[in-house]
Write a protein that holds these residues in place. Sequence first.
Motif, PDB file in Angstrom:
ATOM      1  N   UNK A  15     -72.930  49.189  76.334  1.00 54.58           N
ATOM      2  CA  UNK A  15     -72.955  49.899  75.060  1.00 54.58           C
ATOM      3  C   UNK A  15     -71.686  49.070  74.887  1.00 54.58           C
ATOM      4  N   UNK A  16     -70.753  49.551  74.710  1.00 54.90           N
ATOM      5  CA  UNK A  16     -69.149  48.383  74.603  1.00 54.90           C
ATOM      6  C   UNK A  16     -68.476  49.266  75.531  1.00 54.90           C
ATOM      7  N   UNK A  17     -67.621  48.424  75.375  1.00 55.25           N
ATOM      8  CA  UNK A  17     -66.107  48.656  76.299  1.00 55.25           C
ATOM      9  C   UNK A  17     -64.775  48.715  76.200  1.00 55.25           C
ATOM     10  N   UNK A  18     -64.108  49.794  76.866  1.00 53.71           N
ATOM     11  CA  UNK A  18     -63.114  50.260  76.277  1.00 53.71           C
ATOM     12  C   UNK A  18     -61.847  50.068  77.489  1.00 53.71           C
ATOM     13  N   UNK A  19     -61.326  49.375  77.602  1.00 58.24           N
ATOM     14  CA  UNK A  19     -60.148  48.815  78.614  1.00 58.24           C
ATOM     15  C   UNK A  19     -58.252  50.114  78.742  1.00 58.24           C
ATOM     16  N   UNK A  20     -57.816  50.351  79.502  1.00 57.10           N
ATOM     17  CA  UNK A  20     -56.332  50.200  79.930  1.00 57.10           C
ATOM     18  C   UNK A  20     -56.501  49.209  80.348  1.00 57.10           C
ATOM     19  N   UNK A  21     -55.487  48.210  79.522  1.00 57.27           N
ATOM     20  CA  UNK A  21     -54.633  47.202  79.640  1.00 57.27           C
ATOM     21  C   UNK A  21     -52.874  47.416  80.728  1.00 57.27           C
ATOM     22  N   UNK A  89     -48.588  47.771  77.764  1.00 59.85           N
ATOM     23  CA  UNK A  89     -49.778  48.591  78.044  1.00 59.85           C
ATOM     24  C   UNK A  89     -50.306  48.340  76.542  1.00 59.85           C
ATOM     25  N   UNK A  90     -51.892  48.121  76.690  1.00 60.64           N
ATOM     26  CA  UNK A  90     -52.465  48.797  76.016  1.00 60.64           C
ATOM     27  C   UNK A  90     -53.512  49.033  75.999  1.00 60.64           C
ATOM     28  N   UNK A  91     -53.942  49.298  74.976  1.00 57.89           N
ATOM     29  CA  UNK A  91     -55.772  50.313  75.428  1.00 57.89           C
ATOM     30  C   UNK A  91     -56.724  48.889  74.502  1.00 57.89           C
ATOM     31  N   UNK A  92     -57.592  48.045  74.990  1.00 58.45           N
ATOM     32  CA  UNK A  92     -58.366  47.601  73.583  1.00 58.45           C
ATOM     33  C   UNK A  92     -60.430  47.904  73.920  1.00 58.45           C
ATOM     34  N   UNK A  93     -60.840  48.257  72.585  1.00 58.91           N
ATOM     35  CA  UNK A  93     -61.659  48.408  72.433  1.00 58.91           C
ATOM     36  C   UNK A  93     -62.639  47.285  71.993  1.00 58.91           C
ATOM     37  N   UNK A 134     -55.407  57.544  66.038  1.00 58.67           N
ATOM     38  CA  UNK A 134     -56.178  57.166  67.343  1.00 58.67           C
ATOM     39  C   UNK A 134     -55.700  56.634  67.944  1.00 58.67           C
ATOM     40  N   UNK A 135     -54.586  56.535  67.912  1.00 64.20           N
ATOM     41  CA  UNK A 135     -53.215  56.691  69.727  1.00 64.20           C
ATOM     42  C   UNK A 135     -53.872  57.814  69.941  1.00 64.20           C
ATOM     43  N   UNK A 136     -53.993  58.975  70.185  1.00 57.37           N
ATOM     44  CA  UNK A 136     -54.961  59.728  70.830  1.00 57.37           C
ATOM     45  C   UNK A 136     -55.963  59.699  71.280  1.00 57.37           C
ATOM     46  N   UNK A 137     -56.735  59.605  70.490  1.00 60.37           N
ATOM     47  CA  UNK A 137     -58.321  59.317  70.099  1.00 60.37           C
ATOM     48  C   UNK A 137     -58.558  58.250  71.411  1.00 60.37           C
ATOM     49  N   UNK A 138     -57.639  57.174  71.429  1.00 56.38           N
ATOM     50  CA  UNK A 138     -57.772  56.315  72.356  1.00 56.38           C
ATOM     51  C   UNK A 138     -57.825  56.159  73.608  1.00 56.38           C
ATOM     52  N   UNK A 139     -56.609  57.136  73.695  1.00 59.95           N
ATOM     53  CA  UNK A 139     -56.316  57.673  75.027  1.00 59.95           C
ATOM     54  C   UNK A 139     -57.616  58.386  75.713  1.00 59.95           C
ATOM     55  N   UNK A 140     -57.903  59.520  74.624  1.00 64.38           N
ATOM     56  CA  UNK A 140     -59.047  60.040  75.359  1.00 64.38           C
ATOM     57  C   UNK A 140     -60.507  59.468  76.127  1.00 64.38           C
ATOM     58  N   UNK A 141     -59.966  58.311  74.740  1.00 63.65           N
ATOM     59  CA  UNK A 141     -61.471  57.686  75.173  1.00 63.65           C
ATOM     60  C   UNK A 141     -61.380  56.628  76.379  1.00 63.65           C
ATOM     61  N   UNK A 151     -69.701  59.008  71.552  1.00 61.64           N
ATOM     62  CA  UNK A 151     -69.495  60.023  70.440  1.00 61.64           C
ATOM     63  C   UNK A 151     -68.224  59.764  69.927  1.00 61.64           C
ATOM     64  N   UNK A 152     -67.730  59.800  70.878  1.00 56.63           N
ATOM     65  CA  UNK A 152     -65.966  59.369  70.915  1.00 56.63           C
ATOM     66  C   UNK A 152     -65.734  57.794  69.579  1.00 56.63           C
ATOM     67  N   UNK A 153     -65.753  57.249  70.185  1.00 57.86           N
ATOM     68  CA  UNK A 153     -65.925  55.866  69.573  1.00 57.86           C
ATOM     69  C   UNK A 153     -66.677  55.783  68.309  1.00 57.86           C
ATOM     70  N   UNK A 154     -68.031  56.567  67.816  1.00 58.80           N
ATOM     71  CA  UNK A 154     -67.919  57.129  66.713  1.00 58.80           C
ATOM     72  C   UNK A 154     -67.281  57.840  65.950  1.00 58.80           C
ATOM     73  N   UNK A 155     -66.517  59.055  66.262  1.00 53.33           N
ATOM     74  CA  UNK A 155     -65.507  59.592  65.774  1.00 53.33           C
ATOM     75  C   UNK A 155     -64.367  58.147  65.554  1.00 53.33           C
ATOM     76  N   UNK A 156     -63.794  57.836  66.552  1.00 51.01           N
ATOM     77  CA  UNK A 156     -62.684  57.267  65.929  1.00 51.01           C
ATOM     78  C   UNK A 156     -63.590  56.074  64.928  1.00 51.01           C
ATOM     79  N   UNK A 157     -64.387  55.549  64.503  1.00 51.30           N
ATOM     80  CA  UNK A 157     -64.584  54.868  63.117  1.00 51.30           C
ATOM     81  C   UNK A 157     -65.523  55.509  62.423  1.00 51.30           C
ATOM     82  N   UNK A 158     -65.455  56.480  61.859  1.00 50.65           N
ATOM     83  CA  UNK A 158     -65.397  57.241  61.070  1.00 50.65           C
ATOM     84  C   UNK A 158     -64.054  57.511  60.290  1.00 50.65           C
ATOM     85  N   UNK A 159     -63.482  57.932  61.960  1.00 55.18           N
ATOM     86  CA  UNK A 159     -61.841  58.109  60.607  1.00 55.18           C
ATOM     87  C   UNK A 159     -61.408  56.742  60.182  1.00 55.18           C
ATOM     88  N   UNK A 160     -61.925  55.741  60.795  1.00 51.27           N
ATOM     89  CA  UNK A 160     -61.187  54.387  60.572  1.00 51.27           C
ATOM     90  C   UNK A 160     -61.882  54.428  59.167  1.00 51.27           C
TER      91      UNK A 160
END
Length: 290
Positions: A15-21, A89-93, A134-141, A151-160
């Motif tokens: 459904x989506x992709x999250x990567x830690x770079x 080091x980064x995180x991309x969604x 969001x930094x912490x939420x993305x690390x959790x994602x 569900x976690x991605x939806x929480x991130x979008x709702x926060x934004x």
Amino acid sequence: MKQPLKKSRIPDNKAFVVKELFAPFFDKNWHFHQEYQLFLVLEGKGIRFVGDIMKPFKAGDMVFSGPNLPHLWRNDQEFFDKSNGLSTHGIVVYFPEEFMGNAFQTKEEFEAIKLMLQKASRGLEVVGKTNLMLQQMMKDLVKRKGIESIIQLLRILETLAHSTDCFPIVQADYANLNKESEKDRMSQVYEFVMDNFQQKIRLEEVSSLANMTVSSFSRYFTSRMNKSFSDFLTDVRISHACKLLHEQDLNISEVGYESGFNTLSNFNKLFKDKMGVTPLVYKKDYLKTF
């Protein structure tokens, strides 16, 4: 040079992709793609290009961008020298417009997210408390799997969607006129400028790189970037000068020279035109904040 990606960055079974770079440097190719992107820098610094806007970045930089908005996180030159031992080091969604089918567009419960996604067409810089949250939420994602990740991605979008810490990056009238087939050409131009801006750059050199005449390239670049190549080059040099004024103990003349300006008077004039103050005043004002 990497070939431009023609297909989605998201596999058919996801459904989506999250990567830690983790890499010596971030992708140095200017590009755009059809997915929404949320990008967090955890380590690394350089100059960030989003649309026609450039700005220095460092750890903590976070940008949410909509489909087909050109971008590039170009690390400082020292990151490309292996002997320095530097890394990023980064995180991309990435997620597609149809991530929730048509729910974002048609369902009342997603109205706030719908409006936020529309604003993302200009790119959104995320700062303040929202950034830290969001930094912490993305690390959790990164750690979550299956439905929990959605569900976690939806929480991130709702926060934004409900944040007051998200600010548009490009101007409201900006439009990406670049074609998919032009990605390599523009990426080569960006890379050449970033590798050589501290030296004299002739328009003939860049035009030849793009396999165009000088007049054709000038019209092409201006139509794609909303500014002339000369103005773009000046912006790159001044952005680098700002970083040096922040980070290095150099005199103003040295900063100008290291940023590609031939004379101190020209550096002072162009810096003031762009930043509203002279380099010396800019440095003094910055030091006062510490």
